[in-house]
Motif scaffolding. Structure first.
Motif, PDB file in Angstrom:
ATOM      1  N   THR A   1     101.686  32.103  -8.573  1.00 31.74           N
ATOM      2  CA  THR A   1     100.282  31.717  -8.422  1.00 31.74           C
ATOM      3  C   THR A   1      99.371  32.307  -9.495  1.00 31.74           C
ATOM      4  O   THR A   1      98.255  31.825  -9.671  1.00 31.74           O
ATOM      5  N   ARG A   2      99.828  33.375 -10.152  1.00 27.69           N
ATOM      6  CA  ARG A   2      98.979  34.106 -11.116  1.00 27.69           C
ATOM      7  C   ARG A   2      97.704  34.619 -10.464  1.00 27.69           C
ATOM      8  O   ARG A   2      96.679  34.802 -11.126  1.00 27.69           O
ATOM      9  N   ASP A   3      97.766  34.841  -9.176  1.00 22.33           N
ATOM     10  CA  ASP A   3      96.609  35.303  -8.400  1.00 22.33           C
ATOM     11  C   ASP A   3      96.862  36.736  -7.951  1.00 22.33           C
ATOM     12  O   ASP A   3      97.607  36.983  -6.997  1.00 22.33           O
ATOM     13  N   LEU A   4      96.266  37.695  -8.659  1.00 18.57           N
ATOM     14  CA  LEU A   4      96.509  39.103  -8.367  1.00 18.57           C
ATOM     15  C   LEU A   4      96.000  39.481  -6.981  1.00 18.57           C
ATOM     16  O   LEU A   4      96.635  40.275  -6.266  1.00 18.57           O
ATOM     17  N   ARG A   5      94.870  38.927  -6.580  1.00 20.76           N
ATOM     18  CA  ARG A   5      94.323  39.244  -5.259  1.00 20.76           C
ATOM     19  C   ARG A   5      95.284  38.804  -4.153  1.00 20.76           C
ATOM     20  O   ARG A   5      95.489  39.528  -3.175  1.00 20.76           O
ATOM     21  N   LEU A   6      95.835  37.623  -4.291  1.00 23.21           N
ATOM     22  CA  LEU A   6      96.800  37.123  -3.315  1.00 23.21           C
ATOM     23  C   LEU A   6      98.013  38.043  -3.239  1.00 23.21           C
ATOM     24  O   LEU A   6      98.486  38.379  -2.149  1.00 23.21           O
ATOM     25  N   ALA A   7      98.504  38.475  -4.391  1.00 19.05           N
ATOM     26  CA  ALA A   7      99.681  39.339  -4.437  1.00 19.05           C
ATOM     27  C   ALA A   7      99.411  40.728  -3.873  1.00 19.05           C
ATOM     28  O   ALA A   7     100.349  41.432  -3.486  1.00 19.05           O
ATOM     29  N   LEU A   8      98.140  41.122  -3.813  1.00 19.57           N
ATOM     30  CA  LEU A   8      97.794  42.461  -3.324  1.00 19.57           C
ATOM     31  C   LEU A   8      97.606  42.523  -1.804  1.00 19.57           C
ATOM     32  O   LEU A   8      97.487  43.621  -1.252  1.00 19.57           O
ATOM     33  N   VAL A   9      97.585  41.392  -1.124  1.00 21.12           N
ATOM     34  CA  VAL A   9      97.306  41.394   0.317  1.00 21.12           C
ATOM     35  C   VAL A   9      98.329  42.237   1.078  1.00 21.12           C
ATOM     36  O   VAL A   9      97.963  43.137   1.851  1.00 21.12           O
TER      37      VAL A   9
ATOM     38  N   THR B   1     108.042  29.407   8.388  1.00 23.00           N
ATOM     39  CA  THR B   1     107.815  30.698   7.750  1.00 23.00           C
ATOM     40  C   THR B   1     106.961  31.603   8.630  1.00 23.00           C
ATOM     41  O   THR B   1     107.262  32.798   8.787  1.00 23.00           O
ATOM     42  N   VAL B   2     105.910  31.053   9.212  1.00 23.33           N
ATOM     43  CA  VAL B   2     105.031  31.848  10.077  1.00 23.33           C
ATOM     44  C   VAL B   2     105.807  32.398  11.273  1.00 23.33           C
ATOM     45  O   VAL B   2     105.713  33.593  11.607  1.00 23.33           O
ATOM     46  N   ILE B   3     106.593  31.553  11.920  1.00 25.45           N
ATOM     47  CA  ILE B   3     107.346  31.977  13.108  1.00 25.45           C
ATOM     48  C   ILE B   3     108.356  33.063  12.747  1.00 25.45           C
ATOM     49  O   ILE B   3     108.477  34.081  13.448  1.00 25.45           O
ATOM     50  N   LEU B   4     109.070  32.869  11.643  1.00 25.45           N
ATOM     51  CA  LEU B   4     110.053  33.873  11.230  1.00 25.45           C
ATOM     52  C   LEU B   4     109.380  35.204  10.902  1.00 25.45           C
ATOM     53  O   LEU B   4     109.897  36.272  11.257  1.00 25.45           O
ATOM     54  N   CYS B   5     108.236  35.124  10.233  1.00 26.07           N
ATOM     55  CA  CYS B   5     107.510  36.357   9.897  1.00 26.07           C
ATOM     56  C   CYS B   5     107.051  37.104  11.145  1.00 26.07           C
ATOM     57  O   CYS B   5     107.097  38.342  11.193  1.00 26.07           O
ATOM     58  N   LEU B   6     106.618  36.379  12.160  1.00 24.99           N
ATOM     59  CA  LEU B   6     106.144  37.024  13.385  1.00 24.99           C
ATOM     60  C   LEU B   6     107.302  37.550  14.230  1.00 24.99           C
ATOM     61  O   LEU B   6     107.130  38.505  15.000  1.00 24.99           O
ATOM     62  N   LEU B   7     108.482  36.955  14.085  1.00 23.68           N
ATOM     63  CA  LEU B   7     109.650  37.431  14.829  1.00 23.68           C
ATOM     64  C   LEU B   7     110.146  38.772  14.292  1.00 23.68           C
ATOM     65  O   LEU B   7     110.661  39.590  15.070  1.00 23.68           O
ATOM     66  N   MET B   8     110.011  38.993  13.019  1.00 21.89           N
ATOM     67  CA  MET B   8     110.561  40.203  12.403  1.00 21.89           C
ATOM     68  C   MET B   8     110.015  41.490  13.026  1.00 21.89           C
ATOM     69  O   MET B   8     110.792  42.345  13.465  1.00 21.89           O
ATOM     70  N   PRO B   9     108.694  41.691  13.096  1.00 20.60           N
ATOM     71  CA  PRO B   9     108.202  42.933  13.709  1.00 20.60           C
ATOM     72  C   PRO B   9     108.495  43.013  15.194  1.00 20.60           C
ATOM     73  O   PRO B   9     108.636  44.117  15.738  1.00 20.60           O
ATOM     74  N   SER B  10     108.608  41.869  15.874  1.00 20.85           N
ATOM     75  CA  SER B  10     108.955  41.884  17.295  1.00 20.85           C
ATOM     76  C   SER B  10     110.352  42.453  17.494  1.00 20.85           C
ATOM     77  O   SER B  10     110.586  43.246  18.414  1.00 20.85           O
ATOM     78  N   MET B  11     111.277  42.066  16.633  1.00 23.54           N
ATOM     79  CA  MET B  11     112.640  42.579  16.721  1.00 23.54           C
ATOM     80  C   MET B  11     112.685  44.071  16.392  1.00 23.54           C
ATOM     81  O   MET B  11     113.414  44.833  17.025  1.00 23.54           O
ATOM     82  N   VAL B  12     111.908  44.476  15.414  1.00 26.47           N
ATOM     83  CA  VAL B  12     111.858  45.898  15.056  1.00 26.47           C
ATOM     84  C   VAL B  12     111.296  46.720  16.223  1.00 26.47           C
ATOM     85  O   VAL B  12     111.842  47.775  16.565  1.00 26.47           O
ATOM     86  N   ALA B  13     110.222  46.235  16.833  1.00 29.62           N
ATOM     87  CA  ALA B  13     109.612  46.955  17.957  1.00 29.62           C
ATOM     88  C   ALA B  13     110.605  47.123  19.106  1.00 29.62           C
ATOM     89  O   ALA B  13     110.735  48.220  19.678  1.00 29.62           O
TER      90      ALA B  13
ATOM     91  N   LEU C   1     100.113  35.247   7.420  1.00 30.22           N
ATOM     92  CA  LEU C   1      98.777  34.751   7.096  1.00 30.22           C
ATOM     93  C   LEU C   1      98.769  34.020   5.752  1.00 30.22           C
ATOM     94  O   LEU C   1      98.143  32.965   5.601  1.00 30.22           O
ATOM     95  N   LEU C   2      99.483  34.574   4.780  1.00 32.29           N
ATOM     96  CA  LEU C   2      99.561  33.912   3.475  1.00 32.29           C
ATOM     97  C   LEU C   2     100.334  32.601   3.572  1.00 32.29           C
ATOM     98  O   LEU C   2     100.032  31.641   2.857  1.00 32.29           O
ATOM     99  N   ALA C   3     101.309  32.557   4.477  1.00 34.09           N
ATOM    100  CA  ALA C   3     102.115  31.339   4.640  1.00 34.09           C
ATOM    101  C   ALA C   3     101.302  30.177   5.196  1.00 34.09           C
ATOM    102  O   ALA C   3     101.720  29.024   5.084  1.00 34.09           O
ATOM    103  N   LEU C   4     100.149  30.467   5.788  1.00 30.75           N
ATOM    104  CA  LEU C   4      99.301  29.385   6.299  1.00 30.75           C
ATOM    105  C   LEU C   4      98.819  28.462   5.178  1.00 30.75           C
ATOM    106  O   LEU C   4      98.364  27.354   5.443  1.00 30.75           O
ATOM    107  N   GLY C   5      98.934  28.940   3.946  1.00 27.99           N
ATOM    108  CA  GLY C   5      98.524  28.111   2.813  1.00 27.99           C
ATOM    109  C   GLY C   5      99.612  27.196   2.307  1.00 27.99           C
ATOM    110  O   GLY C   5      99.367  26.412   1.376  1.00 27.99           O
ATOM    111  N   ILE C   6     100.815  27.251   2.874  1.00 29.28           N
ATOM    112  CA  ILE C   6     101.903  26.369   2.452  1.00 29.28           C
ATOM    113  C   ILE C   6     101.575  24.929   2.853  1.00 29.28           C
ATOM    114  O   ILE C   6     101.192  24.669   3.995  1.00 29.28           O
ATOM    115  N   GLU C   7     101.735  24.005   1.946  1.00 28.90           N
ATOM    116  CA  GLU C   7     101.315  22.620   2.194  1.00 28.90           C
ATOM    117  C   GLU C   7     102.221  21.890   3.181  1.00 28.90           C
ATOM    118  O   GLU C   7     101.737  21.159   4.042  1.00 28.90           O
ATOM    119  N   ARG C   8     103.523  22.041   3.064  1.00 30.25           N
ATOM    120  CA  ARG C   8     104.431  21.318   3.943  1.00 30.25           C
ATOM    121  C   ARG C   8     104.422  21.933   5.342  1.00 30.25           C
ATOM    122  O   ARG C   8     104.771  23.111   5.509  1.00 30.25           O
TER     123      ARG C   8
END
Length: 219
Positions: A91-99, A168-180, A154-161
């Motif tokens: 993306t060449r977007d430093l702000r996005l990469a810093l989130v 991606t969102v579901i997998l990302c939210l599952l990860m910390p649930s499994m860790v907890a 949150l960043l994945a919400l910008g994916i067009e498809r």
């Protein structure tokens, strides 16, 4: 690549760091209350840890060992570096990469200070992992994995498809649930420890993402 402006730094301090200080105070207050007027909750939580310990099996011991490693500091930092680097490259977007790095850094600082101040003992059950030098409250593994993967969700919400976005969102939210769950199962934390970790990581991710949205709205 867009330049990072002075106002971006000002917004980071006022919209992210300052609320993060308040969040840290809240989490510390909850922890101190659990060792004081809410001590009864601490005692009742031991039953959850005892029940999980009593139902352990070899298979789940192995599964949760893997899940627990996903949330350790080295694993979280490694994933953050790889994903953030890819985002910056594409993306060449430093702000996005810093989130994600901002979210992880904030929750990590809050975790370290809180663990030192509250200094809560770990559950009175057999622990399947070596005890880190930090105290039980809040869960660092849960906080770090939540901060990283909620930020990525949150960043994945910008994916067009749509199918790719929500997968991606579901997998990302599952990860910390499994860790907890793994940290509870392995006797490393109380229920409120992982709850505080989820709160810490989630709010820090939201604050970091909110900073990014504020910066992009000025373009």
């Amino acid at each position: 690549m867009d330049r990072v402006h002075r106002q971006d730094g000002v917004d980071l301090l006022t919209r992210t760091v300052a609320p993060g200080v308040a969040l840290g105070g809240l989490i510390i207050g909850i922890g101190l209350a659990l060792k004081g007027p809410l001590d009864g909750i601490s005692h009742s939580e031991e039953a959850v840890n005892r029940d999980l310990a009593a139902d352990r099996t070899g298979t789940w011991n192995t599964i949760t060992a893997v899940w627990s490693q996903i949330g350790n500091t080295a694993g979280v930092i490694a994933v953050c570096i790889v994903v953030s680097s890819l985002l910056l490259w594409r993306t060449r977007d430093l702000r996005l990469a810093l989130v994600a790095p901002i979210a992880i850094a904030m929750q990590g600082l809050i975790f370290l200070i809180t663990a030192k101040v509250v200094d809560r003992d770990r559950p009175q059950v057999e622990r399947l992992d070596p005890s880190p030098p930090t105290a039980s409250y809040p869960s660092g593994h849960t906080g770090a994995s939540t901060g990283l993967y909620v930020a990525l969700a949150l960043l994945a919400l910008g994916i067009e498809r749509p199918w790719l976005r929500w997968t991606t969102v579901i997998l990302c939210l599952l990860m910390p649930s499994m860790v907890a769950f793994s940290r509870l199962y392995r006797g490393m934390h109380h229920l409120t420890d992982v709850g505080a970790g989820v709160l810490n990581g989630t709010i820090c991710a939201l604050l970091a993402y909110g900073w990014y949205r504020t910066c992009t709205s000025r373009r």
